[in-house]
Design a protein around this motif. Structure first.
Motif, PDB file in Angstrom:
ATOM      1  N   LEU A  67      14.298  -5.060 -42.566  1.00  0.00           N
ATOM      2  CA  LEU A  67      13.254  -4.040 -42.705  1.00  0.00           C
ATOM      3  C   LEU A  67      12.880  -3.447 -41.348  1.00  0.00           C
ATOM      4  O   LEU A  67      12.649  -2.233 -41.232  1.00  0.00           O
ATOM      5  CB  LEU A  67      12.018  -4.642 -43.368  1.00  0.00           C
ATOM      6  N   GLY A  68      12.815  -4.287 -40.320  1.00  0.00           N
ATOM      7  CA  GLY A  68      12.507  -3.773 -39.000  1.00  0.00           C
ATOM      8  C   GLY A  68      13.571  -2.812 -38.507  1.00  0.00           C
ATOM      9  O   GLY A  68      13.267  -1.766 -37.913  1.00  0.00           O
ATOM     10  N   HIS A  69      14.831  -3.149 -38.757  1.00  0.00           N
ATOM     11  CA  HIS A  69      15.936  -2.272 -38.359  1.00  0.00           C
ATOM     12  C   HIS A  69      15.883  -0.953 -39.122  1.00  0.00           C
ATOM     13  O   HIS A  69      16.032   0.126 -38.533  1.00  0.00           O
ATOM     14  CB  HIS A  69      17.260  -2.989 -38.608  1.00  0.00           C
ATOM     15  N   VAL A  70      15.667  -1.045 -40.434  1.00  0.00           N
ATOM     16  CA  VAL A  70      15.631   0.170 -41.251  1.00  0.00           C
ATOM     17  C   VAL A  70      14.433   1.043 -40.859  1.00  0.00           C
ATOM     18  O   VAL A  70      14.518   2.279 -40.862  1.00  0.00           O
ATOM     19  CB  VAL A  70      15.606  -0.190 -42.748  1.00  0.00           C
ATOM     20  N   ALA A  71      13.314   0.416 -40.502  1.00  0.00           N
ATOM     21  CA  ALA A  71      12.158   1.191 -40.035  1.00  0.00           C
ATOM     22  C   ALA A  71      12.521   2.009 -38.807  1.00  0.00           C
ATOM     23  O   ALA A  71      12.052   3.144 -38.636  1.00  0.00           O
ATOM     24  CB  ALA A  71      10.998   0.250 -39.710  1.00  0.00           C
ATOM     25  N   ALA A  72      13.371   1.451 -37.939  1.00  0.00           N
ATOM     26  CA  ALA A  72      13.728   2.131 -36.697  1.00  0.00           C
ATOM     27  C   ALA A  72      14.694   3.291 -36.909  1.00  0.00           C
ATOM     28  O   ALA A  72      14.731   4.215 -36.088  1.00  0.00           O
ATOM     29  CB  ALA A  72      14.337   1.132 -35.720  1.00  0.00           C
ATOM     30  N   GLY A  80      10.472  -1.536 -48.984  1.00  0.00           N
ATOM     31  CA  GLY A  80       9.961  -2.544 -49.902  1.00  0.00           C
ATOM     32  C   GLY A  80      10.852  -3.757 -50.041  1.00  0.00           C
ATOM     33  O   GLY A  80      12.059  -3.718 -49.783  1.00  0.00           O
ATOM     34  N   THR A  81      10.238  -4.860 -50.470  1.00  0.00           N
ATOM     35  CA  THR A  81      10.986  -6.052 -50.875  1.00  0.00           C
ATOM     36  C   THR A  81      10.928  -6.151 -52.387  1.00  0.00           C
ATOM     37  O   THR A  81       9.880  -6.008 -52.983  1.00  0.00           O
ATOM     38  CB  THR A  81      10.389  -7.332 -50.246  1.00  0.00           C
ATOM     39  N   ASN A  82      12.070  -6.404 -52.983  1.00  0.00           N
ATOM     40  CA  ASN A  82      12.125  -6.512 -54.443  1.00  0.00           C
ATOM     41  C   ASN A  82      13.115  -7.623 -54.830  1.00  0.00           C
ATOM     42  O   ASN A  82      14.254  -7.359 -55.146  1.00  0.00           O
ATOM     43  CB  ASN A  82      12.553  -5.192 -55.073  1.00  0.00           C
ATOM     44  N   VAL A  83      12.622  -8.879 -54.752  1.00  0.00           N
ATOM     45  CA  VAL A  83      11.304  -9.271 -54.264  1.00  0.00           C
ATOM     46  C   VAL A  83      11.470 -10.331 -53.184  1.00  0.00           C
ATOM     47  O   VAL A  83      12.512 -10.977 -53.100  1.00  0.00           O
ATOM     48  CB  VAL A  83      10.420  -9.868 -55.396  1.00  0.00           C
ATOM     49  N   LEU A  84      10.413 -10.519 -52.380  1.00  0.00           N
ATOM     50  CA  LEU A  84      10.351 -11.632 -51.440  1.00  0.00           C
ATOM     51  C   LEU A  84      10.014 -12.900 -52.221  1.00  0.00           C
ATOM     52  O   LEU A  84       9.037 -12.921 -52.982  1.00  0.00           O
ATOM     53  CB  LEU A  84       9.270 -11.374 -50.397  1.00  0.00           C
ATOM     54  N   VAL A  85      10.820 -13.947 -52.054  1.00  0.00           N
ATOM     55  CA  VAL A  85      10.526 -15.213 -52.738  1.00  0.00           C
ATOM     56  C   VAL A  85       9.438 -15.919 -51.928  1.00  0.00           C
ATOM     57  O   VAL A  85       9.689 -16.561 -50.913  1.00  0.00           O
ATOM     58  CB  VAL A  85      11.783 -16.089 -52.873  1.00  0.00           C
ATOM     59  N   THR A  86       8.213 -15.778 -52.374  1.00  0.00           N
ATOM     60  CA  THR A  86       7.037 -16.151 -51.590  1.00  0.00           C
ATOM     61  C   THR A  86       6.990 -17.623 -51.193  1.00  0.00           C
ATOM     62  O   THR A  86       6.630 -17.942 -50.055  1.00  0.00           O
ATOM     63  CB  THR A  86       5.767 -15.771 -52.373  1.00  0.00           C
ATOM     64  N   PRO A  87       7.338 -18.581 -52.062  1.00  0.00           N
ATOM     65  CA  PRO A  87       7.203 -20.000 -51.667  1.00  0.00           C
ATOM     66  C   PRO A  87       8.161 -20.441 -50.568  1.00  0.00           C
ATOM     67  O   PRO A  87       8.016 -21.538 -50.035  1.00  0.00           O
ATOM     68  CB  PRO A  87       7.489 -20.750 -52.971  1.00  0.00           C
ATOM     69  N   TYR A  88       9.170 -19.626 -50.227  1.00  0.00           N
ATOM     70  CA  TYR A  88      10.162 -20.038 -49.245  1.00  0.00           C
ATOM     71  C   TYR A  88       9.625 -20.078 -47.823  1.00  0.00           C
ATOM     72  O   TYR A  88      10.211 -20.722 -46.962  1.00  0.00           O
ATOM     73  CB  TYR A  88      11.366 -19.093 -49.280  1.00  0.00           C
ATOM     74  N   ARG A  89       8.539 -19.333 -47.551  1.00  0.00           N
ATOM     75  CA  ARG A  89       8.106 -19.149 -46.167  1.00  0.00           C
ATOM     76  C   ARG A  89       6.660 -19.575 -45.969  1.00  0.00           C
ATOM     77  O   ARG A  89       5.805 -19.300 -46.820  1.00  0.00           O
ATOM     78  CB  ARG A  89       8.263 -17.684 -45.756  1.00  0.00           C
ATOM     79  N   ASN A  90       6.381 -20.173 -44.828  1.00  0.00           N
ATOM     80  CA  ASN A  90       5.005 -20.449 -44.445  1.00  0.00           C
ATOM     81  C   ASN A  90       4.220 -19.139 -44.486  1.00  0.00           C
ATOM     82  O   ASN A  90       4.625 -18.143 -43.872  1.00  0.00           O
ATOM     83  CB  ASN A  90       4.993 -21.034 -43.032  1.00  0.00           C
ATOM     84  N   PRO A  91       3.123 -19.076 -45.212  1.00  0.00           N
ATOM     85  CA  PRO A  91       2.418 -17.801 -45.376  1.00  0.00           C
ATOM     86  C   PRO A  91       1.812 -17.243 -44.098  1.00  0.00           C
ATOM     87  O   PRO A  91       1.623 -16.030 -43.972  1.00  0.00           O
ATOM     88  CB  PRO A  91       1.334 -18.122 -46.413  1.00  0.00           C
ATOM     89  N   VAL A 109       5.297  -0.204 -45.465  1.00  0.00           N
ATOM     90  CA  VAL A 109       5.754  -1.396 -46.184  1.00  0.00           C
ATOM     91  C   VAL A 109       5.090  -1.518 -47.550  1.00  0.00           C
ATOM     92  O   VAL A 109       3.894  -1.276 -47.707  1.00  0.00           O
ATOM     93  CB  VAL A 109       5.484  -2.668 -45.354  1.00  0.00           C
ATOM     94  N   VAL A 110       5.890  -1.901 -48.548  1.00  0.00           N
ATOM     95  CA  VAL A 110       5.396  -2.341 -49.858  1.00  0.00           C
ATOM     96  C   VAL A 110       5.986  -3.727 -50.084  1.00  0.00           C
ATOM     97  O   VAL A 110       7.208  -3.890 -50.101  1.00  0.00           O
ATOM     98  CB  VAL A 110       5.825  -1.392 -50.996  1.00  0.00           C
ATOM     99  N   LEU A 111       5.114  -4.715 -50.247  1.00  0.00           N
ATOM    100  CA  LEU A 111       5.579  -6.095 -50.380  1.00  0.00           C
ATOM    101  C   LEU A 111       5.686  -6.474 -51.852  1.00  0.00           C
ATOM    102  O   LEU A 111       4.677  -6.690 -52.528  1.00  0.00           O
ATOM    103  CB  LEU A 111       4.638  -7.055 -49.655  1.00  0.00           C
ATOM    104  N   GLY A 112       6.921  -6.561 -52.348  1.00  0.00           N
ATOM    105  CA  GLY A 112       7.153  -7.106 -53.675  1.00  0.00           C
ATOM    106  C   GLY A 112       7.365  -8.600 -53.559  1.00  0.00           C
ATOM    107  O   GLY A 112       8.136  -9.058 -52.708  1.00  0.00           O
ATOM    108  N   VAL A 113       6.664  -9.383 -54.371  1.00  0.00           N
ATOM    109  CA  VAL A 113       6.732 -10.838 -54.279  1.00  0.00           C
ATOM    110  C   VAL A 113       7.146 -11.429 -55.625  1.00  0.00           C
ATOM    111  O   VAL A 113       6.915 -10.851 -56.678  1.00  0.00           O
ATOM    112  CB  VAL A 113       5.380 -11.443 -53.840  1.00  0.00           C
ATOM    113  N   GLY A 114       7.763 -12.605 -55.543  1.00  0.00           N
ATOM    114  CA  GLY A 114       8.136 -13.319 -56.747  1.00  0.00           C
ATOM    115  C   GLY A 114       8.103 -14.813 -56.501  1.00  0.00           C
ATOM    116  O   GLY A 114       8.023 -15.271 -55.353  1.00  0.00           O
ATOM    117  N   VAL A 115       8.189 -15.589 -57.576  1.00  0.00           N
ATOM    118  CA  VAL A 115       8.098 -17.044 -57.451  1.00  0.00           C
ATOM    119  C   VAL A 115       9.451 -17.689 -57.187  1.00  0.00           C
ATOM    120  O   VAL A 115       9.513 -18.833 -56.739  1.00  0.00           O
ATOM    121  CB  VAL A 115       7.467 -17.676 -58.710  1.00  0.00           C
TER     122      VAL A 115
END
Length: 302
Positions: A67-72, A80-91, A109-115
């Motif tokens: 996402l950082g690269h694409v922003a540049a 957007g993320t479709n989707v970020l697997v939320t439990p994988y990362r320290n919040p 940014v649009v944050l799409g999240v999933g379990v």
């Protein structure tokens, strides 16, 4: 298509394909922006068990550096993320990464999240699979606190911090969040967190039934129906072109549609009250740029 605000159209470039790498990423994302897409969406996996690898693709670029690269290399499209697997990362870490990309992109940014659903991936990361839903709820709450407060405190079952300075907060306040998933729990999660809802792939008839269920749950809860961002699997073809079957299992669900058929399907999706559709086209390297042009001709040319 119904009157009112135009339904936005995004694209899901294949960050799960080995050819989507290096300079190609910039080429594809710039092309999509120039073609008129409103947003670009990327999936999230860390490491896949070998027996499931053919289902998920032959590579997976990590979503935050991507996402950082694409922003540049883009200027306008939302990311957007479709989707970020939320439990994988320290919040605490994830909140920082999201906020950083939002700042670097100028608030796109649009944050799409999933379990999440790949048990072997959870096991490799040391995250209990059975806790994924509850962790997602808690992690989302903790991230919101970090995004919205200069000095943040949170006390949960897995996340605890007091008087913490996040140092980096998103440009967007509040930062837009989507909850991905098909079942009633994901719908309730979207309602509970004041987020949008991103159902999984399926037919238009299946989407219609899911939207009706979501609206029923919103009515029961006495809350507005959230924004709906739906994924649309499609294989655009030239008018009059042959439509032979494609044996690759990852492409079987994409209907081949000529221009009038694609526009008809898009109109049906818009009539359901969908605010944005994410176009998922075949991820063949040799034809991907032409397919972007085709789908743009089919549905973006007004």
């Amino acid at each position: 298509m119904t009157d009112g605000p135009r339904m936005k159209v995004g694209l899901a470039p294949p960050n799960y394909a080995r050819w989507f790498d290096g300079a190609v990423v910039a080429e594809v994302c710039r092309h999509a922006e120039e073609a008129g897409f409103d947003s670009l969406w990327f999936g999230d996996h860390v490491a896949i068990p070998q027996e499931q690898a053919d289902v998920f693709g032959n590579a997976y670029l990590d979503v935050f550096p991507l996402l950082g690269h694409v922003a540049a290399v883009t200027e306008r499209v939302r990311l957007g993320t479709n989707v970020l697997v939320t439990p994988y990362r320290n919040p605490v870490v994830a909140a920082k990464e999201v906020a950083t990309v939002d700042r670097l992109s100028g608030g796109r940014v649009v944050l799409g999240v999933g379990v999440g659903h790949v048990r072997g991936e959870f096991e490799a990361l040391g995250v209990p699979f059975e806790e994924r839903g509850r962790r997602t709820d808690e992690y989302l709450q903790a991230m919101r606190v970090l995004w919205e407060q200069d000095v943040a405190s949170y006390e949960g079952a897995w996340v605890r911090f007091r008087d913490l300075c996040p140092l980096t907060r998103p440009v967007q306040q509040p930062l837009p969040v989507l909850v991905g998933g098909d079942g009633p729990r994901s719908m309730r999660r979207a309602l509970e967190h004041g987020a949008g809802w991103a159902p999984g792939q399926g037919t238009i008839e299946q989407l219609e039934a899911k939207v009706a269920q979501l609206r029923g749950l919103a009515d029961e809860a006495g809350t507005p129906c959230p924004a709906i961002v739906a994924r649309w699997l499609v294989h655009p073809v030239e008018d009059g072109a042959p439509r032979p079957p494609i044996p690759h299992r990852g492409e079987l669900r994409r209907p081949r549609l000529e221009k009038a058929e694609a526009r008809e399907q898009l109109a049906r999706i818009a009539e359901l009250g969908v605010s944005e559709v994410i176009v998922d086209i075949p991820a063949r390297h040799e034809t991907y740029h032409r397919t972007i042009d085709l789908i743009a001709e089919h549905v973006l040319v007004r």
